[in-house]
Design a protein around this motif. Structure first.
Motif, short mmCIF file in Angstrom:
data_model
loop_
_atom_site.label_atom_id
_atom_site.label_comp_id
_atom_site.label_asym_id
_atom_site.label_seq_id
_atom_site.Cartn_x
_atom_site.Cartn_y
_atom_site.Cartn_z
N SER A 118 1.05 -0.87 -0.08
CA SER A 118 -0.02 0.19 -0.22
C SER A 118 0.85 1.59 0.01
N ILE A 119 0.52 2.58 0.64
CA ILE A 119 0.86 3.72 0.28
C ILE A 119 1.64 3.74 1.35
N GLY A 120 2.81 4.80 1.62
CA GLY A 120 3.06 5.49 2.80
C GLY A 120 4.50 4.55 2.81
N GLY A 121 5.53 4.73 1.74
CA GLY A 121 6.82 3.38 1.74
C GLY A 121 7.61 4.70 1.58
N THR A 122 9.02 3.48 1.11
CA THR A 122 9.89 4.96 1.34
C THR A 122 11.22 3.97 0.23
#
Length: 565
Positions: A136-140
């Motif tokens: 999903s979102i919010g990684g790096t």
């Protein structure tokens, strides 16, 4: 106006009685919360199996992206990898890591959901690892300048999930992210965002570079729950401008992988997969002007990976959610006919990545979701399962280093990066500095403060990691590779952990570590499906045999809050 004296005194008297009563009730309520027993249901003590029920009325809410924390579970407790409707500025920054007024230092353990790891084509010391929590979102993004021995995060990508990494022959790097394609011309030190011209739903799952012309790029785009109809796009000027090359799909479906014929730029294969099911394979021989659906003969389940060398076409896919299995298939006629390359020795038919030895086309390795890396050296006639000590790993990416037959980088859910320098005979953890592991619980041994244990979770994987030197070093325990919601040392120093499924991997419930390092399931085992969603453990200090578990039922067992003893 004068108050009625008797009513006022009566109210005061009732208030004096009510306050202590409320305090007692509040204390009881908080005690139940501490046991994890209060949720969306009525508290009950569990002592016998529940009556049978049905999850048909729960199925919609579990799969509806707009509903509830249990929305994406199947009956075995497998979660679907879903990404919401992402604008490029949404979830740009992760939560700040504050230290308060005290002195804090990071103890680890290293880890994170690495969806891709790749080595530069011009400098073997430069490697990049892209993280996407649970898909999903919010990684790096993490970067290594010593060949993957140590890593540091790239602040420009902080909060931006990275799904794919590609290096052009000149070392230019491209990232497929939750918000467009990012490009770097200085070994990943600085980045620029490309404008794809498709609106704000510009999540990119795959970037493919034309082997004959590195200025030609293809990209597989997420369907944004049906709101993004452009699922394959192409650029012929290095990403400056893009045109829609999507096949005539019945409905939008995410472009998961793209392969280009190394000797014919017009021959392209695109594979597709939906978050909750469905998959297709399409082929074009004219650069995307027209397409042929080559899905016949393949399971109608999500496709995840594709490799084409001009003669042999390989596709892999599947997902644990819903038992939507695919495995690995081969075609020598551009998908007109298909032959399965997996066999009965494969424990899991979910393939996220395919790596072919650049110097030996008969050597194929695949990253699977739950059984690590499978390898064949004879074109698929026989297979080595979970080669190199990768059993239990949830593979997400697998790549040979450029022009190498020996060096491999494996990206995994939860446990970040593993590396092999002998063609896959042995894989070792290579995640030092990647600090993105999803920890759910921590405890210290009451008899030895230097012994720590943590519980971690990935999408459909997890485990228990322990340290005997206060966090200086960590080791993965041999507990089943499921999600773990709680770890707790008993008063006598025995370590316990609660598995939160999937039950298709191992039964949920409480596990105990034995003196020989093995783990014993203790229950409660309500049946073959995922039926006990537990998250709290308490031990009696006066009765060493008394253990309390708190949480809730799930699925066919209902959804009531529960305490087990």
């Amino acid at each position: 106006m004068m108050k009625n004296e008797s009513n006022s005194r009566s109210a005061f008297f009732n208030l004096r009685i009510s306050i202590p009563l409320l305090v007692v009730l509040l204390g009881a309520f908080l005690a139940l919360i501490s046991l994890g027993a209060i949720s969306n249901g009525t508290l009950k003590e569990k002592g016998s199996p529940p009556s049978e029920g049905t999850i048909a009325d729960k199925q919609h809410s579990q799969q509806d992206p707009a509903n509830g924390p249990r929305r994406n579970f199947d009956q075995h407790g497998n979660r679907a990898s879903t990404v919401g409707l992402v604008h490029r500025h949404v979830a740009k920054h992760r939560q700040a890591k504050t230290v308060g007024g005290g002195a804090w230092s990071s103890l680890g353990p290293p880890g994170g959901d690495v969806f891709d790891a790749a080595v530069s084509t011009v400098d073997s010391n430069i490697a990049l690892a892209g993280l996407a929590p649970g898909g999903s979102i919010g990684g790096t993004l993490y970067r290594s300048s010593d060949g993957g021995n140590t890593w540091s995060d790239v602040s420009a990508l902080d909060g931006t999930s990275v799904f794919d990494i590609e290096f052009a022959p000149d070392g230019t790097a491209y990232l497929g992210t939750q918000a467009s394609i990012w490009k770097s011309t200085d070994d990943g030190l600085s980045w620029a965002v490309l404008n794809l011209g498709i609106g704000s739903n510009d999540q990119v799952f795959d970037v493919a570079l034309d082997p004959s012309d590195p200025s030609t790029l293809w990209a597989g785009i997420a369907d944004a729950f049906g709101l993004q109809p452009e699922n394959v796009i192409r650029s012929t000027d290095g990403g400056v401008t893009w045109i829609n090359r999507t096949p005539p799909l019945a409905q939008p479906i995410s472009g998961q992988g793209i392969a280009i014929d190394p000797s014919d730029s017009n021959t392209v294969i695109a594979v597709f997969g939906g978050a909750f099911g469905g998959g297709e394979v399409w082929v074009t021989t004219d650069g995307g002007d027209t397409w042929m659906n080559r899905s016949a003969g393949l399971p109608n389940n999500p496709m995840q990976a594709v490799v084409y060398d001009g003669t042999r076409l390989l596709v892999g896919g599947g997902q644990s959610f819903g038992s939507e299995f695919v495995g690995l298939y081969e075609s020598t006629d551009l998908g007109v006919t298909w032959t399965p390359l997996h066999d009965d020795t494969w424990p899991v038919l979910v393939v996220y990545a395919i790596a072919v030895d650049p110097n030996d086309s008969q050597t194929i390795l695949v990253a699977t979701d739950g059984s690590g890396v499978n390898r064949t050296t004879n074109g698929g006639a026989t297979w080595e399962i979970s080669t190199g000590g990768t059993a239990g790993l949830a593979g997400r990416s697998l790549r040979f280093a450029p022009d190498s037959s020996t060096e491999l980088f494996l990206g995994t859910s939860s446990l970040a990066v593993f590396r092999s320098t002998d063609g896959g005979d042995i894989f070792v953890s290579s995640s030092r500095g990647i600090s993105e592991l999803n920890l759910y619980s921590i405890d210290a041994n009451p008899l030895n403060a230097e012994e720590l244990a943590v519980a971690f979770q990935g999408l459909n994987d997890g485990g228990v990691i322990s340290s005997t030197d206060g966090g200086a070093t960590w080791s993965l325990q041999s507990a089943p590779p499921t999600r773990y919601s709680n770890v707790r040392f008993a008063p006598d120093g025995t370590l316990y952990a609660i598995s939160s499924g999937p039950s298709s991997v191992a039964q949920e419930g409480l596990y105990r570590r034995e003196t020989n390092g093995t783990w014993t399931p203790l229950g409660p085992d309500q049946g073959p499906l995922y039926e006990s969603d537990l998250d709290t453990t308490r031990f009696s200090h006066s009765n060493p045999n008394l253990i309390l578990l708190g949480g809730a039922d799930f699925g066919v067992a209902g959804f009531e809050a529960t305490i087990w003893r």
